[in-house]
Design an enzyme around this catalytic site. Structure first.
Site, mmCIF file in Angstrom:
data_model
loop_
_atom_site.group_PDB
_atom_site.id
_atom_site.type_symbol
_atom_site.label_atom_id
_atom_site.label_comp_id
_atom_site.label_asym_id
_atom_site.label_seq_id
_atom_site.Cartn_x
_atom_site.Cartn_y
_atom_site.Cartn_z
ATOM 1 N N LYS A 136 -34.215 5.513 -22.902
ATOM 2 C CA LYS A 136 -35.493 5.160 -22.268
ATOM 3 C C LYS A 136 -36.562 4.924 -23.351
ATOM 4 O O LYS A 136 -37.390 4.020 -23.238
ATOM 5 C CB LYS A 136 -35.931 6.281 -21.313
ATOM 6 C CG LYS A 136 -37.343 6.116 -20.740
ATOM 7 C CD LYS A 136 -37.450 4.874 -19.899
ATOM 8 C CE LYS A 136 -38.780 4.583 -19.256
ATOM 9 N NZ LYS A 136 -39.939 5.347 -19.445
ATOM 10 N N HIS B 18 -36.000 1.578 -24.778
ATOM 11 C CA HIS B 18 -36.482 0.621 -23.775
ATOM 12 C C HIS B 18 -37.997 0.426 -23.921
ATOM 13 O O HIS B 18 -38.494 -0.698 -23.956
ATOM 14 C CB HIS B 18 -36.131 1.128 -22.366
ATOM 15 C CG HIS B 18 -36.926 0.486 -21.269
ATOM 16 N ND1 HIS B 18 -38.230 0.846 -20.999
ATOM 17 C CD2 HIS B 18 -36.629 -0.507 -20.403
ATOM 18 C CE1 HIS B 18 -38.692 0.096 -20.009
ATOM 19 N NE2 HIS B 18 -37.736 -0.724 -19.630
ATOM 20 N N ASN B 19 -38.720 1.516 -24.004
ATOM 21 C CA ASN B 19 -40.176 1.398 -24.121
ATOM 22 C C ASN B 19 -40.578 0.729 -25.421
ATOM 23 O O ASN B 19 -41.527 -0.052 -25.449
ATOM 24 C CB ASN B 19 -40.830 2.776 -24.031
ATOM 25 C CG ASN B 19 -40.860 3.300 -22.610
ATOM 26 O OD1 ASN B 19 -40.014 2.941 -21.797
ATOM 27 N ND2 ASN B 19 -41.814 4.133 -22.300
ATOM 28 N N LYS C 194 -45.557 16.193 -16.057
ATOM 29 C CA LYS C 194 -46.021 15.727 -17.350
ATOM 30 C C LYS C 194 -45.078 16.194 -18.468
ATOM 31 O O LYS C 194 -44.697 17.372 -18.501
ATOM 32 C CB LYS C 194 -47.422 16.289 -17.597
ATOM 33 C CG LYS C 194 -48.218 15.621 -18.656
ATOM 34 C CD LYS C 194 -49.675 16.052 -18.531
ATOM 35 C CE LYS C 194 -50.525 15.392 -19.585
ATOM 36 N NZ LYS C 194 -50.364 15.950 -20.928
ATOM 37 N N GLU D 166 -40.153 -2.816 -25.007
ATOM 38 C CA GLU D 166 -41.266 -3.299 -24.160
ATOM 39 C C GLU D 166 -42.505 -3.581 -25.021
ATOM 40 O O GLU D 166 -43.171 -4.602 -24.843
ATOM 41 C CB GLU D 166 -41.528 -2.208 -23.123
ATOM 42 C CG GLU D 166 -42.614 -2.473 -22.122
ATOM 43 C CD GLU D 166 -42.778 -1.241 -21.203
ATOM 44 O OE1 GLU D 166 -41.763 -0.685 -20.735
ATOM 45 O OE2 GLU D 166 -43.918 -0.833 -20.983
ATOM 46 N N SER E 254 -37.593 3.967 -15.165
ATOM 47 C CA SER E 254 -38.516 2.886 -15.498
ATOM 48 C C SER E 254 -38.716 1.950 -14.317
ATOM 49 O O SER E 254 -37.843 1.807 -13.469
ATOM 50 C CB SER E 254 -38.001 2.075 -16.683
ATOM 51 O OG SER E 254 -38.891 0.996 -16.932
#
Ligand code: NAG
Ligand code: NAG
Ligand code: NAG
Ligand code: NAG
Ligand code: NAG
Length: 487
Positions: free
Chosen positions: A189, A192-193, A82, A196, A135
């Site tokens: 990343k 990227h999210n 986490k 998205e 991902s």
């Protein structure tokens, strides 16, 4: 206990046996690597070895000490735990067990500023740090994720073979390459999210337009999206949405229409927006996508407001087929803007952080394996290949032509939505950005005058840029200057 012989040692250790961790281990095993699995709850390791990993070459560790002893040097320890303090806790426990040149890889969803801090901290201790975006969800982890590693560059030659073996491939090319220094992997990343979030919101607006203005049932919209999936919009998200819209529950009824319209979020979209605000990049579409989720989550308030606030009738009375095609083009154009804004953010942060981000390489990493994978990213890769210093994606000939070709449909959809009262925040903000960006003259001259009027913030004249002046607008007032106060 007999010491493990070097040849029998593991190539890499993986900490954290939740689904992503397990799948990544099995993926590495399939590619011929020996993985040592560890989890804080040790029973979990035994369970994994006697179930999912049964019959594989995966070995287990009973403690971190045991794990470290079973690794080839330089040791590679990948964490899939986490994000947040758990990562720091494991790092602290690993430091005394590792030697100079060993590599700690964080494959979780860490905030990139944490990765910057960790890479600096570990490098001071002689260790190497890699923060890697992963991902593609559970399936991606098992059969080929998109991997975005960044951090200590000396670590790359040691992990390259493993990373490029397990990742997704498009036309033989691996969807994984070295991203850049420090937190660059997790930063990419994060973007990227964010993208998205934007893609999902755009698809939802298209769905809403077809549903609310044309009264199309979900499964019919699903069929339309299947067709769109064969055009420039060919993408994983388009594909799964086409399936979702036609999915029937055990009663034989369309499931999606029964789902409560209240969107959740975990924070990466918000981080992208915060970063854009901090560095002054107009990342309007992703920000709108995050806010659209916030607005959706006010479900009870909206139910109440819907009884009190009225708008026009949503029905569109023009040609249905033509309007559907207009919506498709509006979606494509808006998507181009969203990616252009995402690349603007990466360009700016790379500059601020002194990272050498390879924009074409990033497009290739996203081309396969990840949630935003699409044919479209191949076009972006080509744009940056033909001009690595491209100022903005929408100035590339291919995308420029695409925007020009979609423009009238896009305007028609945004204006029709406004007239019919159908909310299209992402379509609309994309068009507003396009019109702002392509205008050499914006009304900011008036903003500067206002700021100077009430706050003596000064302004420049068109004829003498770089020279800041103040005007005595009122004919009264004292000796104010911009340093006196900031309003
Ligand atoms: C809008 O169209 C739907 C069918 O698509 C119809 O049932 C509804 O009565 C129409 N509403 C108005 C106000 O015209
Ligand atoms: C979408 O397109 C891809 C390839 O271009 C194809 O593999 C996939 O089956 C399509 N999905 C749907 C739902 O049409
Ligand atoms: C990371 O730190 C930079 C510089 O301090 C800041 O501008 C940016 O907003 C931070 N990012 C996040 C997601 O908090
Ligand atoms: C602004 O103009 C008035 C009237 O001419 C004058 O009294 C005042 O001193 C000026 N203020 C400044 C800051 O120059
Ligand atoms: C770091 C760690 O120990 N992770 C996992 C161990 O296994 C439990 C149970 O499956 C997970 O919840 C932990 O995240």
């Amino acid at each position: 206990m007999v010491a493990t012989r070097e040849s029998e040692k593991a190539d890499i250790a993986l900490i954290g046996l939740a689904v992503m961790g397990q799948n990544l281990i099995l993926n590495m095993n399939d590619r011929g690597f020996v993985v040592c699995a560890y989890n804080r709850t040790v029973e979990k390791v035994d369970k994994f070895l006697s179930n999912e990993a049964k019959g594989t070459k995966v070995i287990g560790a009973k403690s971190l000490e045991d794990m470290v002893k079973k690794l080839k040097k330089p040791r590679k320890v990948m964490m899939l735990v986490k994000a947040g303090s758990a990562v720091d806790d494991f790092i602290e426990k690993l430091i005394p067990l590792l030697e100079k040149g060993d590599i700690i890889i964080d494959g979780g969803n860490s905030e990139y500023n944490d990765s910057i801090r960790r890479s600096q901290y570990l490098e001071k201790k002689g260790l190497l740090f890699v923060g890697s975006g992963v991902s593609g969800g559970e399936d991606g982890a098992r059969y080929g994720p998109s991997l975005m590693p960044g951090g200590s560059e000396q670590a790359w030659p040691h992990i390259k073979d493993i990373f490029q073996s397990i990742c997704a491939r498009v036309d033989q090319e691996p969807c994984c390459d070295w991203v850049g220094e420090q937190g660059a992997g997790h930063f990419v990343k994060m973007v990227h999210n964010g993208i998205e979030y934007g893609d999902m919101q755009l698809i939802c607006e298209a769905y809403d337009l077809l549903k609310s203005s044309l009264g199309m049932p979900s499964d019919e919209i699903g069929k339309v999206f299947e067709k769109w999936n064969k055009t420039e919009l060919d993408s994983f998200l388009m594909e799964i949405t086409a399936e979702i819209l036609q999915f029937r529950d055990s009663k034989g009824e369309i499931l999606v229409e029964k789902i409560r319209d209240k969107a959740g979020q975990k924070g990466t979209g918000k981080w992208t927006g915060i970063t854009a605000l901090d560095c002054g990049v107009p990342l309007t579409l992703i920000a709108e996508a995050v806010f659209a989720r916030c607005l959706s989550s006010l479900k009870d308030e909206r139910v109440e407001a819907s009884k009190q606030l009225h708008g026009p009738n949503n029905n569109y009375t023009g040609d249905k087929g033509a309007f559907i095609e207009d919506v498709r083009k509006a979606l494509y154009a808006s998507k181009i803007i969203s990616y252009a804004q995402g690349f603007m953010l990466m360009r700016q942060v790379a500059k601020d952080q002194n990272w050498r981000l390879n924009m074409g390489g990033i497009a290739l990493m996203w081309r396969g394996g990840c949630i935003i994978r699409s044919v479209f990213l191949g076009d972006i890769k080509r744009a940056f290949d033909s001009n690595p210093n491209l100022q903005n994606l929408i100035l590339d000939d291919f995308f420029k032509d695409a925007l020009h070709a979609c423009q009238s449909s896009w305007r028609k959809v945004v204006s029709t939505a406004a007239i019919l009262g159908i909310p299209t925040p992402a379509f609309s903000t994309a068009l507003a950005f396009f019109d702002g960006y392509r205008n050499s003259r914006l009304p900011a001259n008036l903003i500067q005058a206002q700021r100077d009027y009430f706050g003596a913030h000064t302004y420049e004249l068109l004829s003498t840029p770089g020279q800041f002046i103040h005007t005595n607008w009122t004919g009264h007032g004292g000796k104010i200057s911009s340093s006196t106060y900031n309003a």
